[in-house]
Design an enzyme around this catalytic site. Structure first.
Site, PDB file in Angstrom:
ATOM      1  N   HIS A 134      14.641  14.211  20.161  1.00  0.00           N
ATOM      2  CA  HIS A 134      16.027  14.341  20.411  1.00  0.00           C
ATOM      3  C   HIS A 134      15.766  14.725  22.043  1.00  0.00           C
ATOM      4  O   HIS A 134      16.616  14.085  22.925  1.00  0.00           O
ATOM      5  CB  HIS A 134      16.781  15.550  19.947  1.00  0.00           C
TER       6      HIS A 134
ATOM      7  N   CYS B  96      21.322  -2.987  18.294  1.00  0.00           N
ATOM      8  CA  CYS B  96      21.457  -1.808  19.380  1.00  0.00           C
ATOM      9  C   CYS B  96      20.437  -0.897  19.367  1.00  0.00           C
ATOM     10  O   CYS B  96      20.138   0.217  19.804  1.00  0.00           O
ATOM     11  CB  CYS B  96      22.574  -1.159  19.019  1.00  0.00           C
TER      12      CYS B  96
HETATM   13  C1  PEP Z   1      18.499   2.405  15.302  1.00  0.00           C
HETATM   14  O1  PEP Z   1      18.430   3.052  14.207  1.00  0.00           O
HETATM   15  O2  PEP Z   1      18.063   1.281  15.887  1.00  0.00           O
HETATM   16  C2  PEP Z   1      19.707   3.022  16.022  1.00  0.00           C
HETATM   17  C3  PEP Z   1      20.342   2.205  17.111  1.00  0.00           C
HETATM   18  O3  PEP Z   1      20.095   4.252  15.521  1.00  0.00           O
HETATM   19  P1  PEP Z   1      19.211   5.612  16.059  1.00  0.00           P
HETATM   20  O4  PEP Z   1      18.214   5.286  16.924  1.00  0.00           O
HETATM   21  O5  PEP Z   1      20.278   6.496  16.500  1.00  0.00           O
HETATM   22  O6  PEP Z   1      18.757   6.031  14.509  1.00  0.00           O
END
Ligand code: PEP
Ligand code: MG
Length: 753
Positions: free
Chosen positions: A367, A680
């Site tokens: 984080h 994403c």
């Molecule tokens: C992912 O898993 O690619 C994502 C965008 O979510 P996070 O990184 O928050 O798990």
């Protein structure tokens, strides 16, 4: 000298040392006085101070009782003599017959023949031995525990005073290795991209020299006891799973408990306080002693225990400070140095002054790294030995392009760095110029380029980068940085603020993605053997709908009269999506019954992160309004490689036939059903990977803010159809990576990478 002889015990002794310091006069004179009063107080015939030169030699700096002519003449090579032995062990050496010890090295110039008993303690700074304080007596005897304890207390105060330049002439200290002072380069891992140059600020700041000595040991002991009590209670509660900073594995908590209740540890602290140190200085002393002792340990188990002890010391210091969270003062261009950080810790610092972050541990998916990225603070982690190598105020370069740190860099290194920083600024300015240019490929394909966000501060980046919306808003960040569970009003307020800042551009709110490595300090967490495969994300929401409902209510209320996008994380089966969607309908009906203005439109989507969905897209896609591929998770599950574990996370290449085929399958299925699909995960923010994605057919990307400019530049230079034609061949490749082939293609097509 009469007063000196009458005064006994380290407390009055420390007071006298303080007076000597305040007395002024030449530094050597003061140091001579100090050894004299220590000798008198300890009823020793000899007291000597050795300091470590940069060469590693230990030099006699002052003595009472040995031949004065030996001062600055007697030098022990590293590992030589009893003094070398103290450095090697990092702990006291207590001998009744020093000359019989195998390490004893006879130095005629000192005239030490008549002395048999020997007690030496290391002068420690951080985890390093920077000198030694020795007393000797004629008569053979073993020094008592109290005497050892007293000498260690004196040593702690002395090392601080020497380091602060209060006892020894700074000129004299020029090459004394009190703190590392040579330029050093440490290799680590890049956690958040960028470059920074500034002044080191230690997150766990050492106790200031003026706060080492207490005026009232009885009162100080009460403070220590109260803090220890609070610490033990906190750990017990954590173990019972009732509160506290979860996310610490159970075994570690058990070890904490063992230490926190350990008589030896407690007694050490109590004695240090009784001997005149403040409670803080006592904790620090215990920490340094452990560090010096365990630093050399090869055994990973022992090294882990050292970490546990450090954590415990940090916690105890926090209890002593009353846990008051004041914004920490920073100099201009501060580079924060820490072993590891929680995201909330980072937000405690003044953002305008904090320019970089160096961590001894941590992981790129942690984080703190994600928050650092969101704040645009370059961060390098996994820098082994970092904290022992840097002192407060050192000049430091954070090279988070390569993943290195330069400590106390030479002028030519600074110069080269500045040239790179200038180039980077220039590139940034070029990206800024592109911010209003639509992302259209050379052959006329419009690509929607959005940005990932999670904190209100991220939204500033939207205007700066020209992102077309927020393709992933990680709502759990608000929960992770809060002290307690954000209530309905706080959630609604944040979502309103985000929508307002987005000014009509779409924002895709992802519901809470907690669990796995994202744990909340105030929420009970159960120990799981495989948290990444455990009770996380939408699974928690469906099992505990109250929290999910509250969030949906906040979203629906914040988006009244506007477009609302809601996305569910880690959907692994179509039934989960169905259930999640039913909660949205339920909350909409609730709002309607109360006569509230509903959102103008509401679209509900799923993240594709669990590989299971790939074989059920035909059922899933018709139920969704859109989907987004979370490659961070999808690939970790696909390759069975923990994204947060650097030993495995880079074993596979996303630019490989299996990963690309999976992505293509998703893209094609969405095209067939006409479902809007975006990518994403972090990889969409890297130009070469983004090039591969558009070659596969993706037309929507949501990337970290720093990726918007570089990816847009790539898009503007790319010919999608040409790329697409070549892609088919790569999908059939028979090796584990087609990165080189894709890069060669991109270069052939003159794509700006
Ligand atoms: C992912 O898993 O690619 C994502 C965008 O979510 P996070 O990184 O928050 O798990
Ligand atoms: Mg994810």
């Amino acid at each position: 000298m009469e007063r000196v002889l009458a005064a006994r015990g380290p407390r009055s002794l420390l007071r006298q040392i303080r007076e000597v310091m305040a007395g002024g006069g030449p530094a050597q004179g003061r140091l001579d006085m100090v050894v004299r009063i220590i000798a008198a107080s300890m009823v020793a015939e000899v007291c000597s101070i050795y300091l470590r030169r940069a060469t590693g030699d230990m030099e006699l700096f002052a003595t009472e009782g040995l031949a004065p002519g030996a001062v600055h003449v007697t030098r022990m090579k590293p590992g030589e003599g009893l003094v070398g032995e103290i450095v090697r062990l990092g702990r006291p050496l207590n001998l009744s017959e020093a000359p019989l010890h195998p390490a004893f090295s006879y130095r005629p110039e000192t005239g030490e023949d008549p002395f048999h008993a020997f007690l030496g303690v290391p002068l420690l700074r951080g985890g390093r031995t920077v000198g030694a304080l020795v007393v000797q007596n004629r008569t053979a005897r073993v020094y008592g525990e109290d005497e050892v304890e007293d000498l260690q207390t004196i040593a702690m105060v002395l090392s601080e005073m020497v380091a602060a330049g209060e006892l020894v002439d700074q000129e004299e200290l020029k090459d004394v290795e009190l703190a590392p002072h040579k330029p050093e380069r440490l290799k680590g891992t890049r956690f958040a991209e960028g470059l920074a140059f500034g002044v080191a600020v230690l997150h766990e700041a050492p106790v200031a020299p003026e706060q080492l000595l207490s005026d009232d040991p009885a009162q100080e002991e009460i403070r220590l006891q109260q803090a220890l009590e609070a610490l033990r209670n906190q750990i017990d509660e954590m173990l019972e799973g009732q509160s506290g900073l979860v996310g610490v594995p159970y075994e570690v908590l058990e070890t904490y408990r063992l230490f926190a209740h350990d008589r030896g540890w407690n007694r050490g602290l109590e004695e240090a306080v009784r001997s005149g140190l403040t409670a803080e200085a006592a904790v620090e002393r215990a920490r340094w002693e452990h560090r010096a002792r365990l630093k050399e340990a090869r055994d990973p188990y022992l090294r882990e225990r050292l970490h546990d002890l450090e954590d415990l010391a940090d916690r105890l210091l926090r209890h002593l400070s009353g846990e008051t969270q004041v914004e920490r003062q920073l100099p201009e261009n501060a580079i924060l140095i820490a072993r590891n950080l929680g995201p909330a810790d980072l937000l405690e610092y003044d953002r305008t002054r904090l320019k970089g972050l160096l961590l001894e541990e941590g992981s790129a998916a942690s984080h703190a790294s994600i928050v650092a990225k969101a704040l645009g603070i370059p961060c390098v982690g996994r820098l082994v030995g970092l904290r022992d190598r840097v002192s407060q105020g050192d000049a430091v370069i954070v090279d988070a392009e390569v993943g290195e740190a330069f400590l106390r860099p030479r002028a030519d290194v600074i110069e080269a760095f500045e040239a790179r920083a200038a180039l980077r600024a220039q590139r940034k300015a070029e990206f800024a110029k592109l911010k209003d240019t639509p992302a259209i490929t050379r052959d006329g394909r419009k690509i929607t380029l959005m940005m990932n966000a999670g904190l209100a501060v991220d939204l500033e980046n939207m205007n700066e980068t020209g992102a077309e919306g927020i393709g992933l808003f990680r709502t759990e960040f608000q929960f992770m940085v809060a002290e307690e569970l954000p209530r309905l009003n706080a959630q609604t307020a944040l979502y309103e603020k985000v929508l307002e800042a987005a000014a009509g551009k779409p924002v895709i709110f992802r519901t809470l993605d907690l669990g796995g490595d994202k744990v909340l300090p105030y929420m009970e967490a159960q120990r799981e053997d495989n948290p990444a495969l455990g009770w996380r994300a939408v699974r928690m929401g469906l099992d505990r709908p109250a929290l999910l409902r509250m969030q949906l209510r906040a979203l629906i209320s914040a988006a009244r009269g506007q477009e609302l996008y809601i996305m569910f994380p880690l959907i692994a089966s179509v039934d989960e999506f169905r259930q999640a969607r039913a909660h949205v309908d339920h909350e909409l009906a609730w709002a309607e019954r109360r006569g509230r203005t509903p959102p103008a439109s509401i679209r509900v989507g799923a993240m594709i992160e669990a590989p299971s969905l790939i074989w059920h897209l035909d059922a899933l896609l018709p139920m969704t309004d859109f989907v987004s591929v979370g490659t961070n998770d999808l690939l970790q599950y696909l390759f069975a490689a923990d994204r947060g574990n650097s030993r495995v996370s880079e074993r596979y290449d996303p630019l490989s036939p299996p990963a690309l085929r999976v992505l293509k399958t998703i893209c094609d299925a969405c095209a067939e059903t006409g479902t809007p699909v975006s990518v994403c995960g972090e990889l969409a923010g890297r130009p070469l990977e983004a090039f591969a994605l558009i070659a596969l057919g993706f037309e929507r990307l949501s990337v970290p803010p720093a990726g918007v400019g570089p990816v847009k530049r790539m898009i503007l230079s790319a010919d999608r159809e040409a790329a697409r034609r070549s892609m088919a061949g790569f999908l059939k490749g028979s090796s584990g990576s087609v990165r080189n082939e894709i890069e060669t293609l991109a270069r052939k097509l003159n794509v700006a990478l």
